[in-house]
Design a protein around this motif. Structure first.
Motif, PDB file in Angstrom:
ATOM      1  N   LEU A   1      -9.419   8.086  -4.392  1.00 34.48           N
ATOM      2  CA  LEU A   1      -9.600   6.466  -4.715  1.00 34.48           C
ATOM      3  C   LEU A   1      -8.812   6.185  -5.951  1.00 34.48           C
ATOM      4  O   LEU A   1      -7.774   4.918  -6.047  1.00 34.48           O
ATOM      5  CB  LEU A   1     -10.791   6.561  -4.889  1.00 34.48           C
ATOM      6  CG  LEU A   1     -11.493   4.355  -5.039  1.00 34.48           C
ATOM      7  CD1 LEU A   1     -10.802   4.131  -4.035  1.00 34.48           C
ATOM      8  CD2 LEU A   1     -12.526   4.584  -4.984  1.00 34.48           C
ATOM      9  N   GLN A   2      -8.791   7.069  -6.488  1.00 36.64           N
ATOM     10  CA  GLN A   2      -7.807   6.685  -7.565  1.00 36.64           C
ATOM     11  C   GLN A   2      -6.130   6.258  -7.420  1.00 36.64           C
ATOM     12  O   GLN A   2      -5.774   5.894  -7.743  1.00 36.64           O
ATOM     13  CB  GLN A   2      -7.932   7.667  -9.079  1.00 36.64           C
ATOM     14  CG  GLN A   2      -7.018   7.177 -10.659  1.00 36.64           C
ATOM     15  CD  GLN A   2      -7.621   8.226 -11.198  1.00 36.64           C
ATOM     16  OE1 GLN A   2      -7.772   9.181 -10.501  1.00 36.64           O
ATOM     17  NE2 GLN A   2      -7.262   8.045 -12.753  1.00 36.64           N
ATOM     18  N   ALA A   3      -6.023   7.256  -6.525  1.00 37.90           N
ATOM     19  CA  ALA A   3      -4.441   7.752  -6.376  1.00 37.90           C
ATOM     20  C   ALA A   3      -4.431   6.245  -5.205  1.00 37.90           C
ATOM     21  O   ALA A   3      -3.299   5.650  -5.484  1.00 37.90           O
ATOM     22  CB  ALA A   3      -4.317   9.032  -5.359  1.00 37.90           C
ATOM     23  N   CYS A   4      -5.006   5.886  -4.727  1.00 40.72           N
ATOM     24  CA  CYS A   4      -5.176   4.753  -3.717  1.00 40.72           C
ATOM     25  C   CYS A   4      -5.223   3.115  -4.352  1.00 40.72           C
ATOM     26  O   CYS A   4      -3.719   2.208  -4.561  1.00 40.72           O
ATOM     27  CB  CYS A   4      -6.239   4.833  -2.331  1.00 40.72           C
ATOM     28  SG  CYS A   4      -6.256   5.273  -1.184  1.00 40.72           S
ATOM     29  N   THR A   5      -6.067   3.090  -5.748  1.00 38.83           N
ATOM     30  CA  THR A   5      -5.313   2.268  -6.480  1.00 38.83           C
ATOM     31  C   THR A   5      -4.223   2.086  -6.727  1.00 38.83           C
ATOM     32  O   THR A   5      -3.688   1.116  -7.722  1.00 38.83           O
ATOM     33  CB  THR A   5      -6.682   2.016  -7.377  1.00 38.83           C
ATOM     34  OG1 THR A   5      -7.520   2.487  -7.248  1.00 38.83           O
ATOM     35  CG2 THR A   5      -6.374   0.864  -8.406  1.00 38.83           C
ATOM     36  N   LEU A   6      -3.796   3.082  -7.909  1.00 41.20           N
ATOM     37  CA  LEU A   6      -2.382   3.259  -8.368  1.00 41.20           C
ATOM     38  C   LEU A   6      -1.377   3.108  -7.104  1.00 41.20           C
ATOM     39  O   LEU A   6      -0.442   2.314  -7.991  1.00 41.20           O
ATOM     40  CB  LEU A   6      -2.408   4.594  -9.405  1.00 41.20           C
ATOM     41  CG  LEU A   6      -2.778   5.003 -10.073  1.00 41.20           C
ATOM     42  CD1 LEU A   6      -3.086   6.501 -10.931  1.00 41.20           C
ATOM     43  CD2 LEU A   6      -3.362   4.302 -11.080  1.00 41.20           C
ATOM     44  N   GLY A   7      -1.636   3.716  -6.335  1.00 35.73           N
ATOM     45  CA  GLY A   7      -0.075   3.258  -5.239  1.00 35.73           C
ATOM     46  C   GLY A   7       0.337   1.928  -5.121  1.00 35.73           C
ATOM     47  O   GLY A   7       0.571   1.169  -5.041  1.00 35.73           O
TER      48      GLY A   7
ATOM     49  N   ALA B   1      -0.558  -2.238   2.980  1.00 38.56           N
ATOM     50  CA  ALA B   1      -1.399  -3.159   2.567  1.00 38.56           C
ATOM     51  C   ALA B   1      -2.718  -2.541   2.330  1.00 38.56           C
ATOM     52  O   ALA B   1      -4.210  -2.706   2.359  1.00 38.56           O
ATOM     53  CB  ALA B   1      -0.946  -4.470   1.363  1.00 38.56           C
ATOM     54  N   VAL B   2      -2.440  -3.021   3.849  1.00 39.30           N
ATOM     55  CA  VAL B   2      -4.444  -3.725   4.549  1.00 39.30           C
ATOM     56  C   VAL B   2      -4.946  -2.314   5.404  1.00 39.30           C
ATOM     57  O   VAL B   2      -5.971  -1.835   5.084  1.00 39.30           O
ATOM     58  CB  VAL B   2      -3.701  -4.253   6.417  1.00 39.30           C
ATOM     59  CG1 VAL B   2      -5.014  -4.394   7.218  1.00 39.30           C
ATOM     60  CG2 VAL B   2      -3.747  -5.807   5.860  1.00 39.30           C
ATOM     61  N   VAL B   3      -3.412  -1.389   5.422  1.00 31.19           N
ATOM     62  CA  VAL B   3      -3.796  -0.206   5.356  1.00 31.19           C
ATOM     63  C   VAL B   3      -4.798   0.891   4.223  1.00 31.19           C
ATOM     64  O   VAL B   3      -5.408   1.601   4.677  1.00 31.19           O
ATOM     65  CB  VAL B   3      -2.627   0.647   6.354  1.00 31.19           C
ATOM     66  CG1 VAL B   3      -3.105   2.320   5.928  1.00 31.19           C
ATOM     67  CG2 VAL B   3      -2.150   0.700   7.155  1.00 31.19           C
ATOM     68  N   ASP B   4      -3.993   0.549   3.324  1.00 31.85           N
ATOM     69  CA  ASP B   4      -4.105   0.783   2.012  1.00 31.85           C
ATOM     70  C   ASP B   4      -6.312   1.039   1.692  1.00 31.85           C
ATOM     71  O   ASP B   4      -6.297   1.303   1.180  1.00 31.85           O
ATOM     72  CB  ASP B   4      -3.257   0.615   1.019  1.00 31.85           C
ATOM     73  CG  ASP B   4      -1.888   1.538   1.349  1.00 31.85           C
ATOM     74  OD1 ASP B   4      -2.278   2.809   1.571  1.00 31.85           O
ATOM     75  OD2 ASP B   4      -1.127   1.262  -0.138  1.00 31.85           O
ATOM     76  N   GLU B   5      -6.075  -0.669   2.526  1.00 35.85           N
ATOM     77  CA  GLU B   5      -7.435  -1.314   1.720  1.00 35.85           C
ATOM     78  C   GLU B   5      -8.736  -0.743   2.456  1.00 35.85           C
ATOM     79  O   GLU B   5      -9.423  -0.243   1.809  1.00 35.85           O
ATOM     80  CB  GLU B   5      -6.818  -2.749   1.700  1.00 35.85           C
ATOM     81  CG  GLU B   5      -8.418  -3.452   1.615  1.00 35.85           C
ATOM     82  CD  GLU B   5      -7.876  -4.933   1.488  1.00 35.85           C
ATOM     83  OE1 GLU B   5      -8.880  -6.089   1.897  1.00 35.85           O
ATOM     84  OE2 GLU B   5      -6.736  -5.337   1.359  1.00 35.85           O
ATOM     85  N   ALA B   6      -8.294  -1.017   3.908  1.00 32.71           N
ATOM     86  CA  ALA B   6      -9.018  -0.001   4.377  1.00 32.71           C
ATOM     87  C   ALA B   6      -9.015   1.898   4.242  1.00 32.71           C
ATOM     88  O   ALA B   6     -10.811   1.793   4.366  1.00 32.71           O
ATOM     89  CB  ALA B   6      -8.169  -0.065   6.300  1.00 32.71           C
ATOM     90  N   GLN B   7      -8.384   2.398   3.616  1.00 26.97           N
ATOM     91  CA  GLN B   7      -8.634   3.428   3.846  1.00 26.97           C
ATOM     92  C   GLN B   7      -9.535   2.896   2.121  1.00 26.97           C
ATOM     93  O   GLN B   7     -10.381   4.885   2.255  1.00 26.97           O
ATOM     94  CB  GLN B   7      -7.215   4.096   3.078  1.00 26.97           C
ATOM     95  CG  GLN B   7      -7.398   6.003   2.756  1.00 26.97           C
ATOM     96  CD  GLN B   7      -5.868   7.015   2.176  1.00 26.97           C
ATOM     97  OE1 GLN B   7      -4.974   6.022   2.008  1.00 26.97           O
ATOM     98  NE2 GLN B   7      -5.851   7.820   2.482  1.00 26.97           N
ATOM     99  N   ALA B   8      -9.533   2.475   1.160  1.00 27.21           N
ATOM    100  CA  ALA B   8     -10.137   3.042   0.316  1.00 27.21           C
ATOM    101  C   ALA B   8     -11.489   2.185   0.262  1.00 27.21           C
ATOM    102  O   ALA B   8     -12.608   2.990  -0.162  1.00 27.21           O
ATOM    103  CB  ALA B   8      -9.924   1.801  -0.799  1.00 27.21           C
TER     104      ALA B   8
END
Length: 126
Positions: A29-35, A58-65
């Motif tokens: 989650l931290q990596a997703c947020t930083l990315g 961005a949509v994929v990252d948000e779904a993963q988070a």
């Protein structure tokens, strides 16, 4: 309700397994947020294709988070059940969840039968 894990060693192992997975998810989650933050800072105005790719990512990252956050919540709930002694029992029927199911899905809250029933019921309402 008696605990499914009367052996303190086994309860400790399960607790450690849950804690390890929680640490993995927090790192992810931290990596997703930083990315996402770095991606927002590094975006340049490009053509429409670049913008579409960036928006899709961005949509994929948000779904993963969101999935990571949901799993973190399930892990914290499982750790709470472990602490109170109700871990490993179906929240629907109260029967013990098969240890093989718990091994594969440590956050399981329902036995396989009740889970199937819940999924069939949910499918009918959609």
């Amino acid at each position: 309700m008696p605990t499914l894990l009367p052996d303190p060693v086994r309860a400790t192992e399960v607790g450690q397994q849950l804690a390890r997975r929680e640490a993995e998810l927090r790192s992810l989650l931290q990596a997703c947020t930083l990315g996402a933050m770095q991606g927002a800072d590094e975006r340049e105005v490009g053509d429409f294709k670049d913008m579409a790719v960036a928006e899709t990512q961005a949509v994929v990252d948000e779904a993963q988070a969101a999935q990571v956050v949901a799993e973190l919540q399930r892990l914290q709930a499982a750790r709470g059940r472990l602490a109170e002694g109700s871990y490993g029992f179906c929240q629907e029927c109260g029967e013990a969840i098969d240890p093989r199911r718990l091994s594969a899905l440590p956050t399981a809250t329902h036995c396989a039968s009740c889970q199937q029933w819940l999924e069939r019921r949910a499918a009918r309402t959609h």
